[in-house]
Design a protein around this motif. Structure first.
Motif, PDB file in Angstrom:
ATOM      1  N   THR A 147       0.854  -1.184   0.000  1.00 20.85           N
ATOM      2  CA  THR A 147       0.000   0.000   0.000  1.00 20.85           C
ATOM      3  C   THR A 147       0.890   1.233   0.000  1.00 20.85           C
ATOM      4  O   THR A 147       2.072   1.162   0.340  1.00 20.85           O
ATOM      5  CB  THR A 147      -0.909   0.024   1.241  1.00 20.85           C
ATOM      6  N   THR A 148       0.329   2.363  -0.373  1.00 18.96           N
ATOM      7  CA  THR A 148       1.073   3.615  -0.319  1.00 18.96           C
ATOM      8  C   THR A 148       0.283   4.649   0.467  1.00 18.96           C
ATOM      9  O   THR A 148      -0.955   4.623   0.497  1.00 18.96           O
ATOM     10  CB  THR A 148       1.374   4.171  -1.724  1.00 18.96           C
ATOM     11  N   VAL A 149       1.010   5.553   1.092  1.00 17.15           N
ATOM     12  CA  VAL A 149       0.398   6.638   1.842  1.00 17.15           C
ATOM     13  C   VAL A 149       1.269   7.872   1.674  1.00 17.15           C
ATOM     14  O   VAL A 149       2.489   7.757   1.495  1.00 17.15           O
ATOM     15  CB  VAL A 149       0.262   6.266   3.344  1.00 17.15           C
ATOM     16  N   ASP A 150       0.664   9.031   1.669  1.00 12.05           N
ATOM     17  CA  ASP A 150       1.395  10.293   1.577  1.00 12.05           C
ATOM     18  C   ASP A 150       1.400  10.946   2.956  1.00 12.05           C
ATOM     19  O   ASP A 150       0.343  11.272   3.511  1.00 12.05           O
ATOM     20  CB  ASP A 150       0.758  11.217   0.538  1.00 12.05           C
ATOM     21  N   ILE A 151       2.592  11.163   3.494  1.00 11.20           N
ATOM     22  CA  ILE A 151       2.761  11.716   4.836  1.00 11.20           C
ATOM     23  C   ILE A 151       3.160  13.188   4.732  1.00 11.20           C
ATOM     24  O   ILE A 151       4.148  13.527   4.078  1.00 11.20           O
ATOM     25  CB  ILE A 151       3.839  10.951   5.622  1.00 11.20           C
ATOM     26  N   SER A 174       5.042  16.710   1.094  1.00 13.87           N
ATOM     27  CA  SER A 174       4.392  15.410   1.202  1.00 13.87           C
ATOM     28  C   SER A 174       5.354  14.295   0.786  1.00 13.87           C
ATOM     29  O   SER A 174       6.005  14.387  -0.256  1.00 13.87           O
ATOM     30  CB  SER A 174       3.151  15.383   0.307  1.00 13.87           C
ATOM     31  N   THR A 175       5.426  13.250   1.610  1.00 12.21           N
ATOM     32  CA  THR A 175       6.337  12.135   1.345  1.00 12.21           C
ATOM     33  C   THR A 175       5.546  10.868   1.057  1.00 12.21           C
ATOM     34  O   THR A 175       4.747  10.418   1.869  1.00 12.21           O
ATOM     35  CB  THR A 175       7.270  11.883   2.542  1.00 12.21           C
ATOM     36  N   ARG A 176       5.772  10.290  -0.123  1.00 11.47           N
ATOM     37  CA  ARG A 176       5.140   9.027  -0.495  1.00 11.47           C
ATOM     38  C   ARG A 176       5.898   7.872   0.172  1.00 11.47           C
ATOM     39  O   ARG A 176       7.126   7.778   0.061  1.00 11.47           O
ATOM     40  CB  ARG A 176       5.163   8.868  -2.026  1.00 11.47           C
ATOM     41  N   VAL A 177       5.158   7.018   0.854  1.00  9.34           N
ATOM     42  CA  VAL A 177       5.746   5.857   1.531  1.00  9.34           C
ATOM     43  C   VAL A 177       5.008   4.604   1.096  1.00  9.34           C
ATOM     44  O   VAL A 177       3.775   4.543   1.150  1.00  9.34           O
ATOM     45  CB  VAL A 177       5.669   5.988   3.066  1.00  9.34           C
ATOM     46  N   ARG A 178       5.755   3.616   0.644  1.00  6.72           N
ATOM     47  CA  ARG A 178       5.191   2.312   0.316  1.00  6.72           C
ATOM     48  C   ARG A 178       5.392   1.379   1.504  1.00  6.72           C
ATOM     49  O   ARG A 178       6.461   1.377   2.124  1.00  6.72           O
ATOM     50  CB  ARG A 178       5.863   1.741  -0.938  1.00  6.72           C
ATOM     51  N   LYS A 179       4.375   0.594   1.812  1.00  7.01           N
ATOM     52  CA  LYS A 179       4.417  -0.319   2.945  1.00  7.01           C
ATOM     53  C   LYS A 179       4.133  -1.735   2.474  1.00  7.01           C
ATOM     54  O   LYS A 179       3.225  -1.973   1.680  1.00  7.01           O
ATOM     55  CB  LYS A 179       3.366   0.084   3.989  1.00  7.01           C
ATOM     56  N   ALA A 180       4.919  -2.693   2.958  1.00  5.15           N
ATOM     57  CA  ALA A 180       4.711  -4.100   2.615  1.00  5.15           C
ATOM     58  C   ALA A 180       5.044  -4.952   3.828  1.00  5.15           C
ATOM     59  O   ALA A 180       5.797  -4.542   4.716  1.00  5.15           O
ATOM     60  CB  ALA A 180       5.578  -4.503   1.427  1.00  5.15           C
TER      61      ALA A 180
END
Length: 295
Positions: A32-36, A42-48
């Motif tokens: 999933t991705t989220v923008d922090i 804004s920082t895009r972060v991918r989570k797995a």
């Protein structure tokens, strides 16, 4: 250097997005991705991944993004959560709005971790990401269970004139032939797929604004007191491995150094299984170590 990183024009942005989406199709596992939101944009972060272990944060190399970890993410995320931020001020889906340099990398990641609701992580940085991880470790040690740096050019030993001249020459004439030739030289035995190569070329359409690695003094190195693993390729064109090892062992209180023979700068691409196994073993051994406070 521009204070705010940005794509050179709309066409460059569109091409980058196109290549990013093509690479995303090859991502091997659920993520999933989220923008922090941070003070720097804004920082895009991918989570797995999932699991109870301390999460891992992976800092990508020059011109990379969160998809750069596709060939090793299944190993890293087998029994723990992995976060892959796209560096602010560099090509990717993060949107820089305020200037940043290496003195503020720690503040940036601290805000990213706060936004993710994460207290402590194992921090892993590859190549340019290794420089960023080292800079972060000088100010955010209470948030770090361990630090792993892989081939951090320009931080422990000087980049040679041969490497600098090659990069300048290729940068002035970035033809497909020249780009592939440089990759073959820096990362022997690593062949980019057509999609990966298209992503490398598209990243050149972004004007970055994070500065460049600078040599760490012995005094600055000594401020990194958390458990640290350094990984190098014995045939690296980027790092003088013998000198780098000596400086680390002389200045860091808890430091392990692994130099893989027959490997160049592209350690994670050439020997992904061996490299990730070494990193994960190190993380497990220091899973419960209290982070030293470096602020």
């Amino acid at each position: 250097m521009a204070k705010i990183g940005k794509f050179k024009n709309d066409k460059a942005r569109e091409e980058y997005v196109r290549t990013y989406r093509e690479l995303e199709k090859q991502w091997p596992m659920t993520s999933t991705t989220v923008d922090i939101a941070t003070s720097f944009g804004s920082t895009r972060v991918r989570k797995a991944g999932r699991g109870e272990g301390v999460p891992i944060v992976l800092m990508h190399s020059l011109g990379g993004n969160s998809l750069s970890w596709s060939h090793v993410i299944e190993d890293f995320a087998r029994d723990r959560v992995v976060y892959m931020p796209e560096m602010i001020g560099a090509p990717g889906f993060s949107e820089q709005t305020a200037p940043i340099d290496e003195t503020r990398f720690g503040a940036w990641l601290g805000e990213v971790l706060d936004g993710l609701g994460v207290d402590r992580v194992h921090l892993v940085g590859y190549s340019q990401g290794g420089w960023q991880a080292m800079a972060i470790a000088t100010t955010q040690q209470r948030r770090l269970a361990s630090l792993t740096i892989i081939e951090p050019g320009g931080t422990l030993t000087k980049i040679t004139w041969k490497v600098l001249w090659t990069m300048i020459r290729i940068g002035a004439r970035p033809t497909d032939k020249n780009l592939r030739k440089m990759n073959d030289w820096l990362n022997p035995g690593v062949t980019l797929t057509d999609a990966e190569f298209a992503g490398v070329r598209a990243a050149l359409g972004y004007a970055p604004a994070i500065g460049y690695p600078r040599m760490f003094t012995d005094e600055r190195l000594a401020t990194i007191t958390i458990p640290t693993l350094a990984i190098f390729g014995a045939d690296s064109q980027v790092v003088d491995t013998a000198l780098a090892e000596k400086r680390l062992r002389d200045n860091l209180p808890i430091c392990e150094v692994e130099i893989f023979s027959g490997v160049g700068h592209g350690v994670l691409d050439q020997i992904p299984a061996a490299a990730t196994a070494r990193i994960l073993d190190f993380a497990r051994r220091f899973e419960r170590t209290d982070a030293r406070r470096g602020e």
